[in-house]
Design a protein around this motif. Sequence first.
Motif, PDB file in Angstrom:
ATOM      1  N   CYS A 165      40.630  30.566  35.333  1.00 44.47           N
ATOM      2  CA  CYS A 165      40.574  31.625  36.343  1.00 44.47           C
ATOM      3  C   CYS A 165      40.975  31.015  37.687  1.00 44.47           C
ATOM      4  O   CYS A 165      41.421  29.869  37.754  1.00 44.47           O
ATOM      5  CB  CYS A 165      39.154  32.176  36.462  1.00 44.47           C
ATOM      6  SG  CYS A 165      38.658  33.385  35.227  1.00 44.47           S
ATOM      7  N   SER A 166      40.775  31.786  38.751  1.00 41.97           N
ATOM      8  CA  SER A 166      40.998  31.325  40.116  1.00 41.97           C
ATOM      9  C   SER A 166      39.664  31.285  40.857  1.00 41.97           C
ATOM     10  O   SER A 166      38.690  31.903  40.431  1.00 41.97           O
ATOM     11  CB  SER A 166      41.978  32.257  40.835  1.00 41.97           C
ATOM     12  OG  SER A 166      43.210  32.355  40.143  1.00 41.97           O
ATOM     13  N   THR A 281      43.115  42.094  54.787  1.00 38.24           N
ATOM     14  CA  THR A 281      42.567  41.146  53.824  1.00 38.24           C
ATOM     15  C   THR A 281      43.689  40.357  53.156  1.00 38.24           C
ATOM     16  O   THR A 281      44.732  40.909  52.819  1.00 38.24           O
ATOM     17  CB  THR A 281      41.756  41.893  52.744  1.00 38.24           C
ATOM     18  OG1 THR A 281      40.685  42.606  53.379  1.00 38.24           O
ATOM     19  CG2 THR A 281      41.195  40.944  51.710  1.00 38.24           C
ATOM     20  N   PHE A 282      43.458  39.066  52.979  1.00 40.96           N
ATOM     21  CA  PHE A 282      44.381  38.191  52.266  1.00 40.96           C
ATOM     22  C   PHE A 282      43.689  37.741  50.978  1.00 40.96           C
ATOM     23  O   PHE A 282      42.547  37.280  51.011  1.00 40.96           O
ATOM     24  CB  PHE A 282      44.730  36.958  53.105  1.00 40.96           C
ATOM     25  CG  PHE A 282      45.522  37.266  54.342  1.00 40.96           C
ATOM     26  CD1 PHE A 282      46.894  37.044  54.386  1.00 40.96           C
ATOM     27  CD2 PHE A 282      44.900  37.792  55.472  1.00 40.96           C
ATOM     28  CE1 PHE A 282      47.633  37.327  55.517  1.00 40.96           C
ATOM     29  CE2 PHE A 282      45.633  38.082  56.618  1.00 40.96           C
ATOM     30  CZ  PHE A 282      47.000  37.855  56.642  1.00 40.96           C
ATOM     31  N   THR A 283      44.371  37.888  49.863  1.00 39.29           N
ATOM     32  CA  THR A 283      43.821  37.399  48.605  1.00 39.29           C
ATOM     33  C   THR A 283      44.783  36.416  47.964  1.00 39.29           C
ATOM     34  O   THR A 283      46.004  36.546  48.084  1.00 39.29           O
ATOM     35  CB  THR A 283      43.506  38.556  47.640  1.00 39.29           C
ATOM     36  OG1 THR A 283      42.914  38.015  46.457  1.00 39.29           O
ATOM     37  CG2 THR A 283      44.754  39.333  47.249  1.00 39.29           C
ATOM     38  N   PHE A 284      44.214  35.428  47.275  1.00 38.76           N
ATOM     39  CA  PHE A 284      44.986  34.360  46.655  1.00 38.76           C
ATOM     40  C   PHE A 284      44.539  34.191  45.202  1.00 38.76           C
ATOM     41  O   PHE A 284      43.410  34.509  44.842  1.00 38.76           O
ATOM     42  CB  PHE A 284      44.783  33.042  47.401  1.00 38.76           C
ATOM     43  CG  PHE A 284      45.176  33.090  48.855  1.00 38.76           C
ATOM     44  CD1 PHE A 284      46.440  32.695  49.260  1.00 38.76           C
ATOM     45  CD2 PHE A 284      44.281  33.541  49.818  1.00 38.76           C
ATOM     46  CE1 PHE A 284      46.811  32.739  50.590  1.00 38.76           C
ATOM     47  CE2 PHE A 284      44.634  33.592  51.161  1.00 38.76           C
ATOM     48  CZ  PHE A 284      45.905  33.187  51.552  1.00 38.76           C
ATOM     49  N   GLY A 285      45.426  33.677  44.378  1.00 37.23           N
ATOM     50  CA  GLY A 285      45.073  33.429  42.988  1.00 37.23           C
ATOM     51  C   GLY A 285      46.249  32.914  42.197  1.00 37.23           C
ATOM     52  O   GLY A 285      47.346  32.687  42.731  1.00 37.23           O
ATOM     53  N   TYR A 286      46.014  32.750  40.898  1.00 37.91           N
ATOM     54  CA  TYR A 286      47.025  32.207  39.989  1.00 37.91           C
ATOM     55  C   TYR A 286      47.295  33.206  38.861  1.00 37.91           C
ATOM     56  O   TYR A 286      46.926  32.972  37.707  1.00 37.91           O
ATOM     57  CB  TYR A 286      46.536  30.876  39.417  1.00 37.91           C
ATOM     58  CG  TYR A 286      46.433  29.763  40.435  1.00 37.91           C
ATOM     59  CD1 TYR A 286      47.454  28.834  40.580  1.00 37.91           C
ATOM     60  CD2 TYR A 286      45.306  29.646  41.258  1.00 37.91           C
ATOM     61  CE1 TYR A 286      47.360  27.808  41.510  1.00 37.91           C
ATOM     62  CE2 TYR A 286      45.200  28.630  42.197  1.00 37.91           C
ATOM     63  CZ  TYR A 286      46.231  27.720  42.320  1.00 37.91           C
ATOM     64  OH  TYR A 286      46.138  26.713  43.251  1.00 37.91           O
ATOM     65  N   PRO A 287      47.927  34.341  39.176  1.00 37.94           N
ATOM     66  CA  PRO A 287      48.245  35.314  38.120  1.00 37.94           C
ATOM     67  C   PRO A 287      49.212  34.704  37.115  1.00 37.94           C
ATOM     68  O   PRO A 287      50.049  33.873  37.464  1.00 37.94           O
ATOM     69  CB  PRO A 287      48.879  36.465  38.895  1.00 37.94           C
ATOM     70  CG  PRO A 287      49.443  35.830  40.133  1.00 37.94           C
ATOM     71  CD  PRO A 287      48.484  34.730  40.484  1.00 37.94           C
ATOM     72  N   ASP A 299      53.651  32.889  36.403  1.00 33.92           N
ATOM     73  CA  ASP A 299      53.422  31.947  35.311  1.00 33.92           C
ATOM     74  C   ASP A 299      52.123  31.164  35.469  1.00 33.92           C
ATOM     75  O   ASP A 299      51.799  30.318  34.633  1.00 33.92           O
ATOM     76  CB  ASP A 299      54.592  30.982  35.160  1.00 33.92           C
ATOM     77  CG  ASP A 299      54.818  30.089  36.376  1.00 33.92           C
ATOM     78  OD1 ASP A 299      53.949  30.073  37.286  1.00 33.92           O
ATOM     79  OD2 ASP A 299      55.862  29.409  36.430  1.00 33.92           O
ATOM     80  N   GLY A 300      51.354  31.409  36.545  1.00 34.06           N
ATOM     81  CA  GLY A 300      50.070  30.758  36.715  1.00 34.06           C
ATOM     82  C   GLY A 300      50.129  29.323  37.179  1.00 34.06           C
ATOM     83  O   GLY A 300      49.090  28.669  37.326  1.00 34.06           O
ATOM     84  N   ARG A 301      51.299  28.802  37.456  1.00 38.26           N
ATOM     85  CA  ARG A 301      51.419  27.391  37.828  1.00 38.26           C
ATOM     86  C   ARG A 301      51.263  27.146  39.322  1.00 38.26           C
ATOM     87  O   ARG A 301      50.925  26.036  39.731  1.00 38.26           O
ATOM     88  CB  ARG A 301      52.762  26.840  37.359  1.00 38.26           C
ATOM     89  CG  ARG A 301      52.889  26.774  35.848  1.00 38.26           C
ATOM     90  CD  ARG A 301      54.277  26.323  35.411  1.00 38.26           C
ATOM     91  NE  ARG A 301      54.348  26.193  33.961  1.00 38.26           N
ATOM     92  CZ  ARG A 301      54.032  25.081  33.305  1.00 38.26           C
ATOM     93  NH1 ARG A 301      53.635  24.023  33.972  1.00 38.26           N
ATOM     94  NH2 ARG A 301      54.101  25.045  31.996  1.00 38.26           N
ATOM     95  N   VAL A 302      51.531  28.179  40.126  1.00 42.76           N
ATOM     96  CA  VAL A 302      51.432  28.033  41.572  1.00 42.76           C
ATOM     97  C   VAL A 302      50.620  29.188  42.150  1.00 42.76           C
ATOM     98  O   VAL A 302      50.545  30.272  41.581  1.00 42.76           O
ATOM     99  CB  VAL A 302      52.823  27.984  42.243  1.00 42.76           C
ATOM    100  CG1 VAL A 302      53.587  26.750  41.807  1.00 42.76           C
ATOM    101  CG2 VAL A 302      53.616  29.243  41.929  1.00 42.76           C
ATOM    102  N   ALA A 334      44.430  35.776  37.940  1.00 42.86           N
ATOM    103  CA  ALA A 334      44.075  35.839  39.361  1.00 42.86           C
ATOM    104  C   ALA A 334      42.589  36.040  39.578  1.00 42.86           C
ATOM    105  O   ALA A 334      42.096  35.869  40.691  1.00 42.86           O
ATOM    106  CB  ALA A 334      44.848  36.963  40.050  1.00 42.86           C
ATOM    107  N   SER A 335      41.841  36.422  38.542  1.00 37.08           N
ATOM    108  CA  SER A 335      40.425  36.724  38.709  1.00 37.08           C
ATOM    109  C   SER A 335      39.677  35.580  39.376  1.00 37.08           C
ATOM    110  O   SER A 335      39.885  34.411  39.060  1.00 37.08           O
ATOM    111  CB  SER A 335      39.773  36.996  37.362  1.00 37.08           C
ATOM    112  OG  SER A 335      39.266  38.288  37.310  1.00 37.08           O
ATOM    113  N   GLY A 336      38.775  35.952  40.273  1.00 41.08           N
ATOM    114  CA  GLY A 336      37.973  34.969  40.982  1.00 41.08           C
ATOM    115  C   GLY A 336      38.604  34.490  42.261  1.00 41.08           C
ATOM    116  O   GLY A 336      37.927  33.861  43.090  1.00 41.08           O
ATOM    117  N   GLY A 337      39.908  34.753  42.462  1.00 47.80           N
ATOM    118  CA  GLY A 337      40.553  34.369  43.709  1.00 47.80           C
ATOM    119  C   GLY A 337      39.915  35.085  44.888  1.00 47.80           C
ATOM    120  O   GLY A 337      39.445  36.219  44.763  1.00 47.80           O
TER     121      GLY A 337
END
Length: 395
Positions: A165-166, A281-287, A299-302, A334-337
Amino acid sequence: MSPRARRIATTLGALLAACVTATSAFAGGAAGAATVPYELTPSGVTSIKLTKSGADMKRIAEYWSPARLKEAQDNTPATPEVKPTGGATAAPASPTPGGTGTASPASSGAEGTAATGASKTSAAKNDTLQPVKPAPPVKKAGASGGNPITVGKVFFRHGDKDYWCSATSVASANRNLVATAAHCAYDAKQGKQAEYWIFIPGYDKGATPYGIYVGHSINLHDRFPGWGDYDYDYAFVAVHDGFRWAPGKTAGSYTMENVGSLEDNVGGQGLTVKRGIGLLTFTFGYPAAPHNDGSRPYDGRVMKRCDGRTGKRTAPARLVEYGIALTCTFTAGASGGPWLVDYDPQRALGYLNGVNSFAWDTDVNGRYDLISSPYFTASTHVVYRWAENQRAPKP
């Protein structure tokens, strides 16, 4: 195995009264457990220890060898779809399977509490909660490529599969605290905590530039493990001091090198609650997962980012009753970002005001166009205050 129920209802100082509760049709009812006195956790908090000793921490660290981390990254993520009645399609933004994981590791010996419940009404008496200020890192710059280095990936294990997760580092008294989605730390449907839980801040294409941090305790609102209530889909995970894998004396071998506390290395986002909607709001994660139509923009790498102003997000069948929403095309992974308000891009610091929980296809065209977060309330503050004082044993 489900953690034994160990809980005494009490207060956290005199800060707040008992927290809020409810059921969710999504979870189908989590496995319950009898309440047995154990530790003085505040009313409304479930705290589950993942490690009891430095030896536990080392065992989990050794499980996440460089080879296993690479395997977890290279696997294709997938997410089961959820289709509530009423048109829109929703899916948990994560966790995503991260590896084939054929090993059968020993139990992490988790201990914890279980929930009780009544009705979904706020019982908090303090309406003037002070925000927690963000903390800059001591050792490093706060941003990398315009993204906050507090944000990274969490890897963990459920059953015989590895997932990820993120998450983000949060400023705290113990200087070792991570915020993520509750479903990235606990499976409410099965009544099981995640095992072999680690956090890698600043994760980028498999790199671990600021170390790896083993989870010590998962801290949740009772309503998530007790009822699978996604209005409380957040968790604060206390972690051990970090380490990095350094080349060993023989070819292909590695040794653990201590890198110190999470907050020293990457800093921590602040925390604010009860802020309403309409906030930039700014959200970040690794979808990583594909949209429902099969397209795969991530691809979840960046690390990726979305920004905009928040609105309300509810759902039929009580899937989410008090959520907030942001226009964004994030998919599973992206969950948890973090959702950050009052965000300063130069310092890469702001105030945590939510976490990625669900991705939504609101126009039912096969692509997710909205993400939602639980609304942070005084109850969130209670869980955070308990979590920030959890301190992991030294190796």
